[in-house]
Design a protein around this motif. Structure first.
Motif, PDB file in Angstrom:
ATOM      1  N   GLU A 116       0.834  -1.213   0.000  1.00  0.00           N
ATOM      2  CA  GLU A 116       0.000   0.000   0.000  1.00  0.00           C
ATOM      3  C   GLU A 116       0.861   1.253   0.000  1.00  0.00           C
ATOM      4  O   GLU A 116       0.509   2.276  -0.601  1.00  0.00           O
ATOM      5  N   SER A 117       2.029   1.183   0.655  1.00  0.00           N
ATOM      6  CA  SER A 117       2.927   2.339   0.707  1.00  0.00           C
ATOM      7  C   SER A 117       3.768   2.485  -0.557  1.00  0.00           C
ATOM      8  O   SER A 117       4.404   3.512  -0.767  1.00  0.00           O
ATOM      9  N   MET A 118       3.777   1.447  -1.400  1.00  0.00           N
ATOM     10  CA  MET A 118       4.680   1.402  -2.549  1.00  0.00           C
ATOM     11  C   MET A 118       4.403   2.531  -3.535  1.00  0.00           C
ATOM     12  O   MET A 118       3.274   2.837  -3.862  1.00  0.00           O
ATOM     13  N   ARG A 119       5.487   3.142  -3.979  1.00  0.00           N
ATOM     14  CA  ARG A 119       5.426   4.141  -5.045  1.00  0.00           C
ATOM     15  C   ARG A 119       6.530   3.829  -6.051  1.00  0.00           C
ATOM     16  O   ARG A 119       7.583   3.312  -5.692  1.00  0.00           O
ATOM     17  N   VAL A 120       6.272   4.156  -7.313  1.00  0.00           N
ATOM     18  CA  VAL A 120       7.280   4.014  -8.356  1.00  0.00           C
ATOM     19  C   VAL A 120       7.640   5.412  -8.850  1.00  0.00           C
ATOM     20  O   VAL A 120       6.769   6.150  -9.317  1.00  0.00           O
ATOM     21  N   TYR A 121       8.894   5.781  -8.696  1.00  0.00           N
ATOM     22  CA  TYR A 121       9.387   7.073  -9.161  1.00  0.00           C
ATOM     23  C   TYR A 121      10.591   6.843 -10.079  1.00  0.00           C
ATOM     24  O   TYR A 121      11.363   5.902  -9.881  1.00  0.00           O
ATOM     25  N   THR A 122      10.739   7.726 -11.046  1.00  0.00           N
ATOM     26  CA  THR A 122      11.894   7.646 -11.930  1.00  0.00           C
ATOM     27  C   THR A 122      12.975   8.589 -11.440  1.00  0.00           C
ATOM     28  O   THR A 122      12.749   9.786 -11.300  1.00  0.00           O
ATOM     29  N   MET A 123      14.146   8.046 -11.169  1.00  0.00           N
ATOM     30  CA  MET A 123      15.278   8.864 -10.752  1.00  0.00           C
ATOM     31  C   MET A 123      16.087   9.243 -11.988  1.00  0.00           C
ATOM     32  O   MET A 123      16.445   8.395 -12.802  1.00  0.00           O
ATOM     33  N   PHE A 124      16.336  10.546 -12.105  1.00  0.00           N
ATOM     34  CA  PHE A 124      17.026  11.114 -13.268  1.00  0.00           C
ATOM     35  C   PHE A 124      18.260  11.841 -12.766  1.00  0.00           C
ATOM     36  O   PHE A 124      18.162  12.904 -12.155  1.00  0.00           O
ATOM     37  N   PRO A 125      19.455  11.283 -12.990  1.00  0.00           N
ATOM     38  CA  PRO A 125      20.642  11.771 -12.288  1.00  0.00           C
ATOM     39  C   PRO A 125      21.420  12.861 -13.018  1.00  0.00           C
ATOM     40  O   PRO A 125      21.408  12.961 -14.238  1.00  0.00           O
ATOM     41  N   GLN A 126      22.135  13.642 -12.211  1.00  0.00           N
ATOM     42  CA  GLN A 126      23.186  14.521 -12.735  1.00  0.00           C
ATOM     43  C   GLN A 126      24.410  13.636 -12.950  1.00  0.00           C
ATOM     44  O   GLN A 126      25.073  13.224 -12.008  1.00  0.00           O
ATOM     45  N   MET A 127      24.697  13.329 -14.219  1.00  0.00           N
ATOM     46  CA  MET A 127      25.813  12.446 -14.555  1.00  0.00           C
ATOM     47  C   MET A 127      27.102  13.241 -14.734  1.00  0.00           C
ATOM     48  O   MET A 127      27.067  14.451 -14.987  1.00  0.00           O
ATOM     49  N   PRO A 128      28.250  12.595 -14.599  1.00  0.00           N
ATOM     50  CA  PRO A 128      29.509  13.278 -14.933  1.00  0.00           C
ATOM     51  C   PRO A 128      29.545  13.617 -16.415  1.00  0.00           C
ATOM     52  O   PRO A 128      29.072  12.836 -17.245  1.00  0.00           O
ATOM     53  N   ASP A 129      30.058  14.786 -16.746  1.00  0.00           N
ATOM     54  CA  ASP A 129      30.113  15.208 -18.138  1.00  0.00           C
ATOM     55  C   ASP A 129      31.489  15.819 -18.412  1.00  0.00           C
ATOM     56  O   ASP A 129      31.811  16.867 -17.859  1.00  0.00           O
ATOM     57  N   PRO A 130      32.326  15.171 -19.224  1.00  0.00           N
ATOM     58  CA  PRO A 130      32.041  13.932 -19.945  1.00  0.00           C
ATOM     59  C   PRO A 130      32.082  12.714 -19.029  1.00  0.00           C
ATOM     60  O   PRO A 130      32.721  12.747 -17.984  1.00  0.00           O
ATOM     61  N   MET A 131      31.397  11.645 -19.453  1.00  0.00           N
ATOM     62  CA  MET A 131      31.386  10.435 -18.656  1.00  0.00           C
ATOM     63  C   MET A 131      32.747   9.744 -18.744  1.00  0.00           C
ATOM     64  O   MET A 131      33.364   9.705 -19.805  1.00  0.00           O
ATOM     65  N   PRO A 132      33.243   9.224 -17.616  1.00  0.00           N
ATOM     66  CA  PRO A 132      34.525   8.515 -17.646  1.00  0.00           C
ATOM     67  C   PRO A 132      34.433   7.239 -18.477  1.00  0.00           C
ATOM     68  O   PRO A 132      33.354   6.666 -18.663  1.00  0.00           O
ATOM     69  N   LEU A 133      35.574   6.789 -18.945  1.00  0.00           N
ATOM     70  CA  LEU A 133      35.633   5.552 -19.704  1.00  0.00           C
ATOM     71  C   LEU A 133      35.469   4.354 -18.771  1.00  0.00           C
ATOM     72  O   LEU A 133      35.738   4.450 -17.572  1.00  0.00           O
ATOM     73  N   PRO A 134      35.050   3.214 -19.311  1.00  0.00           N
ATOM     74  CA  PRO A 134      34.924   2.017 -18.464  1.00  0.00           C
ATOM     75  C   PRO A 134      36.235   1.612 -17.802  1.00  0.00           C
ATOM     76  O   PRO A 134      36.230   0.961 -16.757  1.00  0.00           O
ATOM     77  N   SER A 135      37.357   2.018 -18.401  1.00  0.00           N
ATOM     78  CA  SER A 135      38.667   1.657 -17.852  1.00  0.00           C
ATOM     79  C   SER A 135      39.160   2.629 -16.791  1.00  0.00           C
ATOM     80  O   SER A 135      40.255   2.456 -16.247  1.00  0.00           O
ATOM     81  N   ALA A 136      38.363   3.659 -16.444  1.00  0.00           N
ATOM     82  CA  ALA A 136      38.797   4.647 -15.460  1.00  0.00           C
ATOM     83  C   ALA A 136      39.068   3.984 -14.117  1.00  0.00           C
ATOM     84  O   ALA A 136      38.329   3.103 -13.674  1.00  0.00           O
ATOM     85  N   SER A 137      40.105   4.411 -13.445  1.00  0.00           N
ATOM     86  CA  SER A 137      40.459   3.847 -12.148  1.00  0.00           C
ATOM     87  C   SER A 137      39.583   4.440 -11.057  1.00  0.00           C
ATOM     88  O   SER A 137      38.922   5.471 -11.242  1.00  0.00           O
ATOM     89  N   ALA A 138      39.604   3.811  -9.903  1.00  0.00           N
ATOM     90  CA  ALA A 138      38.833   4.308  -8.759  1.00  0.00           C
ATOM     91  C   ALA A 138      39.290   5.709  -8.380  1.00  0.00           C
ATOM     92  O   ALA A 138      38.478   6.562  -8.004  1.00  0.00           O
TER      93      ALA A 138
END
Length: 442
Positions: free
Chosen positions: A303-325
């Protein structure tokens, strides 16, 4: 290919700790090509003035502080054009998601626990508190710490899925090119792809430390109630954004593995964790922080359940998959300065869509979130509840923080705040909406 551990990579890159998984991220089909992307200011197609100052030409160009801004959010149709902003193009990634929504949208489950309590430091005035943990990825101070993806994106180069997850039956069928995201680096000649992983139906089976038949049974009862609830919502829908969103979640709930996602979010809440206590006779007993006799009826949670869409502030430009921690950490630390220099609006995209939170480079942080709200007001012994990562038994500190201190409410503890919640609480705008809809009382 990078050789950092999967735990470090996923915690830094995706904001999720995944234990017991593989040690290296390796390309599935050969070495990853070398690609370069820098985190310098990126030119924007629409320059916005500084959010912190304005020029007053009448006062000899003296820089004066702007009036305090108000930050509000309500559920938004991310395909709908906003007045005063350019129209959203047809190749927008959200519109592409909507063309095959059941396959492309990430879906994540959350439990948000709250309690009403008298605060002795404010003269015994009652206040509403949320059970939170310190944010693990540096994008905010607090998070609810219970998010469990039912389905999400990972780099296609990932050779093996994380523990508890599985690739779709054929990972090459469901892919999404990184160029679809607006933050794709302008100076990057080579692109990369993402593929989908889904939580496994047996994610918690086979480990004596993780297997919990009682919690699984409770999650199954919640899922059964949720299927009925969503079916009714879809029948009342008209094909617009919200009914479409409910249909996507319904498709997830209809799958047997959804029980594992619900079980996971209940587990991560720490509320159902087991603890040892000393009895009067000196013997040791094992109890849960919240027993299933005292737990809310599944129908109440649904009954308490809600569905919301989260829309994020992403890094720009996005890092590459090979980016280190370390590179990912520096990106987060320098993002505010780079946005100021480039004129990027930190609160909405160029089409006027409001960001709900600050994100790592995890593209799965644009999600349909399924939120269960648990009232812990009348449950005792919950002053110190541990947090748990999804597949870890190591307990992490949790704390109860007031809606006032989370910038959800004003200082009076009753009025909805208009302060920007993003730096303080990842789910701040979501919890504000739950307060507005009287799901969480104040």
């Amino acid at each position: 290919a990078t050789t950092m551990t999967l735990h470090t990579a996923f915690k830094a890159l995706f904001g999720l700790s995944l234990h017991g998984a593989i040690s290296f991220i390796m390309p599935r089909d050969g070495p990853m090509r070398t690609m370069k992307a820098t985190f310098g200011p990126r030119p924007r197609s629409h320059h916005h003035p500084s959010m912190n100052q304005r020029i007053n030409s009448v006062s000899n160009n003296v820089i004066l502080p702007e009036p305090q801004q108000q930050f509000t959010w309500s559920p938004q149709d991310l395909t709908k054009n906003n007045p005063g902003f350019p129209p959203i193009p047809d190749d927008d990634y959200i519109k592409k998601y909507q063309k095959d929504p059941h396959q492309l949208w990430p879906v994540e489950f959350f439990v948000i626990a709250y309690r009403r309590i008298k605060n002795e430091t404010t003269g015994g005035q009652p206040e509403t508190q949320i059970l939170v943990r310190k944010s693990a990825n540096g994008t905010s101070k607090y998070g609810v710490g219970t998010g469990v993806p039912a389905t999400r994106w990972v780099p296609f180069s990932l050779r093996n899925p994380p523990a508890g997850y599985a690739f779709t039956s054929d990972p090459t069928i469901i892919t999404f090119d990184a160029r679809n995201y607006p933050e794709f680096p302008n100076n990057c000649e080579e692109s990369w792809k993402y593929t989908k992983i889904n939580i496994r139906e047996d994610a918690f089976v086979g480990s004596a430390e993780l297997e919990d038949s009682e919690l699984e049974n409770y999650a199954t009862r919640i899922r059964d109630e949720l299927r009925v609830c969503l079916s009714e919502k879809i029948q009342d829908g008209d094909g617009s954004w919200e009914p479409s969103m409910n249909a996507i979640v319904q498709n997830i709930i209809d799958q047997p593995n959804s029980v594992a996602a619900i079980q996971g979010t209940l587990r991560m809440s720490g509320l159902f964790a087991k603890k040892e206590t000393a009895d009067e006779d000196g013997s040791i007993s094992c109890h849960r922080y919240v027993s299933f006799e005292d737990a809310p009826d599944p129908s109440k949670l649904v009954e308490s359940m809600r569905v919301y869409t989260m829309f994020p502030q992403m890094p720009d430009p996005m890092p590459l998959p090979s980016a280190s921690a370390e590179e990912l950490r520096k990106e987060i630390e320098s993002r505010d300065t780079r946005m100021e220099e480039s004129g990027r609006d930190p609160h909405k995209d160029e089409y006027g869509r409001i960001f709900t939170h600050i994100s790592t480079s995890n593209v799965s942080n644009t999600i349909h979130g399924v939120y269960f709200t648990l009232d812990a007001t009348d449950l005792s012994g919950l002053d110190e509840v541990p947090a748990l990562d999804l597949f870890s038994t190591k307990e992490i500190e949790r704390e109860w923080v007031s809606l006032r201190d989370l910038n959800v409410l004003e200082e009076d503890g009753k009025t909805i705040s208009t302060v920007d919640t993003k730096p303080t609480f990842i789910s701040g705008f979501i919890v504000r909406q739950l307060v507005k809809e009287k799901v969480i009382p104040v």
